[in-house]
Design a protein around this motif. Structure first.
Motif, PDB file in Angstrom:
ATOM      1  N   GLN A 142       0.840  -1.207   0.000  1.00  0.00           N
ATOM      2  CA  GLN A 142       0.000   0.000   0.000  1.00  0.00           C
ATOM      3  C   GLN A 142       0.872   1.253   0.000  1.00  0.00           C
ATOM      4  O   GLN A 142       0.367   2.353  -0.215  1.00  0.00           O
ATOM      5  CB  GLN A 142      -0.887   0.020   1.265  1.00  0.00           C
ATOM      6  N   ARG A 143       2.183   1.065   0.270  1.00  0.00           N
ATOM      7  CA  ARG A 143       3.079   2.214   0.412  1.00  0.00           C
ATOM      8  C   ARG A 143       3.965   2.345  -0.814  1.00  0.00           C
ATOM      9  O   ARG A 143       4.638   1.388  -1.216  1.00  0.00           O
ATOM     10  CB  ARG A 143       3.960   2.048   1.654  1.00  0.00           C
ATOM     11  N   LEU A 199       4.854   8.681 -11.769  1.00  0.00           N
ATOM     12  CA  LEU A 199       4.564  10.002 -11.194  1.00  0.00           C
ATOM     13  C   LEU A 199       4.226  11.016 -12.291  1.00  0.00           C
ATOM     14  O   LEU A 199       3.472  11.965 -12.069  1.00  0.00           O
ATOM     15  CB  LEU A 199       5.760  10.500 -10.375  1.00  0.00           C
ATOM     16  N   GLN A 200       4.771  10.790 -13.476  1.00  0.00           N
ATOM     17  CA  GLN A 200       4.526  11.713 -14.587  1.00  0.00           C
ATOM     18  C   GLN A 200       3.244  11.353 -15.350  1.00  0.00           C
ATOM     19  O   GLN A 200       2.538  12.240 -15.823  1.00  0.00           O
ATOM     20  CB  GLN A 200       5.716  11.664 -15.574  1.00  0.00           C
ATOM     21  N   SER A 201       2.953  10.025 -15.456  1.00  0.00           N
ATOM     22  CA  SER A 201       1.927   9.612 -16.412  1.00  0.00           C
ATOM     23  C   SER A 201       0.687   8.944 -15.832  1.00  0.00           C
ATOM     24  O   SER A 201      -0.314   8.793 -16.543  1.00  0.00           O
ATOM     25  CB  SER A 201       2.556   8.647 -17.425  1.00  0.00           C
ATOM     26  N   HIS A 245       0.473   8.210  -4.131  1.00  0.00           N
ATOM     27  CA  HIS A 245       1.743   8.772  -3.657  1.00  0.00           C
ATOM     28  C   HIS A 245       1.517  10.059  -2.877  1.00  0.00           C
ATOM     29  O   HIS A 245       2.061  10.261  -1.780  1.00  0.00           O
ATOM     30  CB  HIS A 245       2.664   9.014  -4.848  1.00  0.00           C
ATOM     31  N   ASP A 246       0.708  10.947  -3.424  1.00  0.00           N
ATOM     32  CA  ASP A 246       0.485  12.242  -2.781  1.00  0.00           C
ATOM     33  C   ASP A 246      -0.260  12.108  -1.453  1.00  0.00           C
ATOM     34  O   ASP A 246      -0.141  12.964  -0.576  1.00  0.00           O
ATOM     35  CB  ASP A 246      -0.293  13.172  -3.723  1.00  0.00           C
ATOM     36  N   ARG A 304       4.008  16.524  -1.764  1.00  0.00           N
ATOM     37  CA  ARG A 304       4.875  16.788  -2.907  1.00  0.00           C
ATOM     38  C   ARG A 304       4.620  18.215  -3.381  1.00  0.00           C
ATOM     39  O   ARG A 304       3.578  18.495  -3.991  1.00  0.00           O
ATOM     40  CB  ARG A 304       4.569  15.796  -4.032  1.00  0.00           C
ATOM     41  N   PRO A 305       5.521  19.154  -3.106  1.00  0.00           N
ATOM     42  CA  PRO A 305       5.311  20.540  -3.504  1.00  0.00           C
ATOM     43  C   PRO A 305       5.100  20.639  -5.011  1.00  0.00           C
ATOM     44  O   PRO A 305       5.823  20.048  -5.808  1.00  0.00           O
ATOM     45  CB  PRO A 305       6.604  21.248  -3.093  1.00  0.00           C
TER      46      PRO A 305
END
Length: 586
Positions: free
Chosen positions: A524-525, A553-555, A563-564, A569-570
């Motif tokens: 889950q992490r 993270l990009q797509s 993730h966020d 994540r700035p």
């Protein structure tokens, strides 16, 4: 129930000798009323004290011989019944072990436990009583009637009328109650299931203060079981009073008929007493037969339930391919999965390949199909469409035992068994050396806490690993999977109780493992799988994305959302900056 009698094989001698000795006992018992008639007519009537003493000694001899026969019969019956239940229980347990997860899900754990325990014990009790009483009771009933004809034919006609009446009552009640006992056992299944669920989840019940609600739920099911048992018990309870009424009515008629015939000089007082004794013998035996039939009715119902499990065939057929003992690739080829009884697909069109030495991360929301995906590799379930292939060969072609010997599995729930640490590790490899076990413990980050214990590898583990913390249990289950040097390693959310430092050390050790296994990490992490060669993102059973951590993270919006939710994540920084921050955090 008849099909279960095949498990009596090996106990044929006991099955013959037990009823044989019981009938011998019954035979000697049938002579007792005639001896008593002789004592009354000859000894007491003729005031012959010597004859009375001689006949009393004959009665004692008949009693002693009957006792020896009864004990011998009991021994053989108990031996046959116990042996039969041992074989049956072993066969049933072996058959349950051969069933796939699909059949076990359909049958239910509590039902299978009831079959293994309560039902087998009931069948054992039925076999024991049948061997002892099934021939003895009818033998005495019809024997008493025949002996009555040797005393007086006209008086014996009372027996001819009484016995069929009793048979109608006994067998009528048996036919009436048999289906009810099946319902009683079904209700017992539900009570057992509720009990098991509460005892297993007692901490959760108390944490949410649900004791009262669970108590009420249990009371409702328990009362339902009690009501069923009382209802069927009332019907079965009719047997004794009805048989007593019929038999005592017959005794009254017999005494009246006997008195008239004694007055006419056709019968003697001793012969009337003999006839009454034969009727009383019939009464006693019918009471025994009634109890026997109640027990047999329960046993037949339980035996049919056991047979229904034995007739349940596994939907998973074993293959014949042995393989070469190595794993070069694992491929999911447009795989779909539908659970039995489920409305729709749990997995749809899963297509990717993992090669030796690669680490594949699997992530997704709750219910997205992560565990279902990895369960297809060892064939806990079979894909309903497409194919899972190892080295290009469909897993369905492999012998199941051979297939699973290639795979090390760490399930979601860390399950350990009572015994020593070494005993548990040897589940991964039966002949594992101490060096192999220590190596597995090192990779699993468990060596330190195991060797700190006074007995090291011989340290005792309580049932379910109750004397260990959650993290220690997880690390030992990982070490158990690693002991066999598997070609495929499946870690199904098996590091959830580990801190970040231990988790990172574990992942590093797995990457450096010798043998280059294919590693599947379900988590889950994102921090647990960010260093994987590829990450499979699942959403509602579909693949939402496949790629590395940075690529996803990009797509992949689904991966970004997961993730966020775990890391801030700035938005001003790009994916690269975020990656640096996560590395520092981890």
């Amino acid at each position: 129930m008849r099909k279960l009698l095949v498990y009596m094989k090996g106990y044929e001698k006991e099955s013959v000798l037990a009823p044989l000795f019981k009938m011998l006992e019954a035979l000697f018992e049938l002579f007792v009323p005639l001896v008593m008639a002789a004592v009354i007519d000859v000894g007491i009537g003729g005031r012959d004290r010597g004859y009375i003493i001689k006949m009393c000694l004959v009665l004692v001899a008949l009693g002693l011989i009957g006792l020896v026969c009864s004990i011998t019969a009991q021994y053989f019956a108990a031996k046959a019944a116990t042996g039969f239940s041992t074989v049956l229980r072993r066969k049933l347990f072996g058959h349950i072990q051969s069933l796939s997860y699909t059949e076990m899900d359909q049958a239910g754990t509590s039902t299978l436990i009831t079959r293994m325990t309560s039902d087998v014990n009931q069948v054992q009790s039925g076999v024991n009583l049948v061997l002892r009483l099934f021939l003895r009771s009818p033998f005495i009933v019809f024997g008493a009637m025949i002996m009555a004809f040797t005393v007086d034919e006209r008086a014996a006609m009372v027996f001819v009328v009484t016995i069929p009446l009793l048979a109608v009552v006994v067998f009528g009640i048996m036919i009436w109650t048999m289906p009810m006992y099946r319902r009683v056992q079904g209700a017992l299944d539900r009570v057992l299931g509720l009990t098991r669920e509460n005892l297993t989840g007692v901490r959760v019940v108390r944490a949410f203060r649900m004791e009262e609600e669970e108590r009420e739920k249990f009371q409702k099911e328990n009362e339902r079981l009690t009501d069923l048992q009382k209802f069927v018990g009332r019907i079965s309870g009719l047997m004794n009073p009805v048989t007593y009424i019929i038999v005592n009515g017959a005794v009254i008629v017999l005494l009246f008929t006997g008195a008239v015939r004694v007055d006419s000089g056709i019968l003697t007082q001793g012969q009337v007493v003999a006839l009454v004794n034969y009727m009383n013998q019939i009464l006693v035996e019918l009471v025994k037969l009634a109890n026997l039939i109640i027990t047999v009715t329960k046993s037949v119902a339980c035996g049919n339930r056991i047979q229904s499990v034995l007739e349940m065939s596994s939907s998973m057929k074993d293959g014949e391919y042995e393989g070469d003992g190595t794993v070069r690739s694992v491929r999911f080829e447009h795989v779909g999965l539908v659970y039995a009884g489920a409305g729709g697909e749990s997995l749809t069109d899963i297509d990717f390949e993992a090669r030796s030495g690669e680490t594949i991360g699997v992530i997704g929301g709750t219910g997205s199909g992560k565990t279902s995906l990895v369960n297809l590799i060892p064939r806990f379930y079979d894909a309903t469409s497409g194919a899972v292939r190892i080295n290009g060969r469909d897993v369905k072609d492999y012998r199941i035992e051979k297939l699973r010997s290639l795979i090390g599995i760490v399930p979601q729930k860390a399950v350990l068994f009572e015994g020593t640490v070494a005993d548990n590790l040897r589940w991964g490899k039966k002949d594992a050396t101490e060096e192999e076990m220590l190596e597995a413990l090192t990779v699993a980050q468990a060596r330190d806490f195991v060797m700190e214990r006074p007995d090291g590898l011989q340290e005792k583990i309580a049932q379910g690993g109750r004397n260990l913390s959650g993290g220690q249990r997880q690390r030992l289950t990982i070490a158990r999977a690693l002991t066999g040097n598997p070609g495929i390693l499946i870690l199904d959310d098996s590091a959830s109780a580990l801190d970040f430092a231990t988790d990172a050390a574990l992942r590093k050790a797995l990457r450096e493992m010798k043998g280059s296994p294919v590693v599947f990490i379900v988590s889950q992490r994102t921090s647990s799988i960010r260093h994987a060669d590829r990450i499979v993102v699942l959403e509602d059973g579909h693949v939402a994305g496949i790629g590395t951590h940075e690529e996803l993270l990009q797509s992949c919006p689904v991966y970004q959302e997961i993730h966020d939710s775990q890391f801030e994540r700035p938005s001003a920084q790009g994916a690269v900056g975020a990656g640096k921050e996560e590395t520092a955090h981890a």
